[in-house]
Design an enzyme around this catalytic site. Structure first.
Site, PDB file in Angstrom:
ATOM      1  N   PRO A   2     -15.499 -20.112 -47.358  1.00 18.22           N
ATOM      2  CA  PRO A   2     -16.372 -18.971 -47.398  1.00 18.22           C
ATOM      3  C   PRO A   2     -15.746 -17.782 -46.672  1.00 18.22           C
ATOM      4  O   PRO A   2     -15.307 -17.896 -45.542  1.00 18.22           O
ATOM      5  CB  PRO A   2     -17.627 -19.430 -46.670  1.00 18.22           C
ATOM      6  N   GLU A   3     -15.700 -16.652 -47.330  1.00 11.96           N
ATOM      7  CA  GLU A   3     -15.324 -15.404 -46.684  1.00 11.96           C
ATOM      8  C   GLU A   3     -16.627 -14.652 -46.392  1.00 11.96           C
ATOM      9  O   GLU A   3     -17.711 -15.221 -46.559  1.00 11.96           O
ATOM     10  CB  GLU A   3     -14.397 -14.599 -47.604  1.00 11.96           C
ATOM     11  N   LYS A  58     -16.367 -14.374 -40.181  1.00 10.57           N
ATOM     12  CA  LYS A  58     -16.702 -15.584 -40.919  1.00 10.57           C
ATOM     13  C   LYS A  58     -17.441 -16.597 -40.055  1.00 10.57           C
ATOM     14  O   LYS A  58     -17.627 -17.744 -40.451  1.00 10.57           O
ATOM     15  CB  LYS A  58     -15.419 -16.206 -41.484  1.00 10.57           C
ATOM     16  N   ARG A 261      -0.127 -16.845 -48.437  1.00  9.61           N
ATOM     17  CA  ARG A 261      -1.242 -17.123 -49.337  1.00  9.61           C
ATOM     18  C   ARG A 261      -0.922 -16.644 -50.738  1.00  9.61           C
ATOM     19  O   ARG A 261      -0.269 -15.631 -50.931  1.00  9.61           O
ATOM     20  CB  ARG A 261      -2.517 -16.418 -48.841  1.00  9.61           C
TER      21      ARG A 261
END
Length: 272
Positions: A2-3, A58, A261
Site C-alpha cells: 500500500p502506498e 505510509k 525498482r
DNA sequence: TTCAGCCTGTCG
DNA sequence: CGACAGGCTGAA
C-alpha cells in the site's frame, strides 16, 4: 505495498467503524511475528477505547486511551474486518484479530515485511519512524516541494521515492506521476525548471486525489478493510505496461530498474 | 549510493 | 526453474 492512496483508504475504512469502540480482546495467531517485531504485552491495550486513527506517509497509527499502535504495512500487510470463525476459508497469513465491541478485524501479512510497534501515547512525538519522515505528499505545499528539489541534486525518481524527503509515494505512483508530468526519472533534481517542478506538484496532488477516490490500486494483493480491490489500476498509463507503447505518442515504452525498482517510462515524452 | 536481504507467491 | 512484485534497512 500500500502506498499513500491505499493506506488512506484503509485508514478511512477503519475510522468509519471503529472510532470510540472498546477493544475487548486480541486473538493472537502468530506470536512469533510479534516477537520479531519486539512487541511485548500487546494485551495491555485490551479494555481501552480507540480514540483516533491517523496516517502519516505510509504509516497508520491507532490511538487508544493510554497506548498507541504504529503500523507499516510493508508490501503485503492488510487489515480486514473478519470474525474468527470466518478464518478457515483460505485466509492464511493471519497475525492477529482485534476484537472490538462490534467490529472485529484481522491483521494479515503475506510476506511479513510489515511492521507493528506499541508505545505509550505520550511517546508519540518521540517515534523515530515518524520523526525521520519527510512531509506527507498530501500535506506538502508548493514552496516546500520546490525546496526539496533545490536543496539536493539527485535523480528525480530516487528523490520522490525517498520517504525521508517526502512521504507517501511509492513505485506505482512515482511511475505514473513522472509520466503525467513528462519528467525523465533520471533527471537531476536541480536541473528541473521551476515550471517542471510545478507540473510535478500539481500532477502529484491530482494523481493522489484520483487514486484515493478510486480506493487505491490493486496489483496483486491489495484489498481494503472490506476485502474490496481498488480501481485505480485500471487507469495506469505506464506502471506495469512493459512492452506496451506510450499512450501519448505511441513510441515503445522503456522498462528498466531505477532506484532498485522496476520503472516504465516513455523516453520520448519524458526526455531529459 | 548501491545492494543484498528480509519473505511468500505468481507468472512465463 | 528464474524473475519479479505496492517497501525499507543496514552494511559495504
Amino acid at each position: 505495498m500500500p502506498e499513500l492512496p491505499e493506506v488512506e483508504t484503509i485508514k478511512r475504512g477503519l475510522e468509519r467503524k471503529l472510532i470510540g469502540q472498546k477493544l475487548k480482546n486480541i486473538e493472537i495467531f502468530d506470536s512469533n511475528y510479534l516477537l520479531k517485531n519486539k512487541v511485548k504485552n500487546l494485551n495491555i491495550i485490551v479494555g481501552e477505547k480507540l480514540s483516533s486513527i491517523k496516517r502519516k506517509g505510509k504509516y497508520i497509527i491507532f490511538f487508544f486511551e493510554k497506548n498507541l499502535l504504529l503500523f507499516h504495512l510493508g508490501l503485503t500487510g492488510y487489515f480486514l474486518f473478519i470474525e474468527k470463525n470466518e478464518l478457515d476459508k483460505g485466509k492464511k497469513h493471519i497475525i492477529l484479530i482485534f476484537e472490538f465491541e462490534k467490529e472485529p478485524f484481522g491483521y494479515f501479512d503475506i510476506r511479513t515485511f510489515a511492521k507493528i510497534k506499541k508505545v505509550k501515547v505520550e511517546e508519540f512525538s518521540t517515534l523515530k519512524e515518524l520523526k525521520k519522515l519527510g512531509k506527507d505528499a498530501l500535506e506538502i505545499n508548493l514552496d516546500e516541494f520546490k525546496s526539496i528539489f533545490w536543496q539536493r541534486n539527485r535523480g528525480v525518481k530516487n528523490l520522490l521515492m525517498d520517504q525521508k524527503v517526502i512521504s507517501g509515494l511509492g513505485n506505482i505512483y512515482v511511475n505514473e506521476l513522472l509520466f503525467r508530468a513528462k519528467i525523465n526519472p533520471f533527471k537531476k533534481s536541480r536541473d528541473l525548471r521551476e515550471e517542471e517542478i510545478e507540473r510535478l506538484f500539481f500532477q502529484m496532488k491530482s494523481l493522489l486525489g484520483e487514486a484515493i477516490d478510486l480506493k487505491g490500486s490493486s496489483i496483486k494483493n491489495y484489498i481494503d478493510t472490506e476485502g474490496k480491490k481498488g480501481e485505480f489500476q485500471k487507469t495506469f498509463l505506464v506502471y506495469g505496461k512493459k512492452g506496451f507503447s506510450c499512450p501519448r505518442c505511441g513510441n515503445d515504452l522503456k522498462y528498466q530498474k531505477i532506484a532498485q525498482r522496476g520503472t516504465t517510462y516513455c523516453p520520448n515524452c519524458q526526455s531529459i
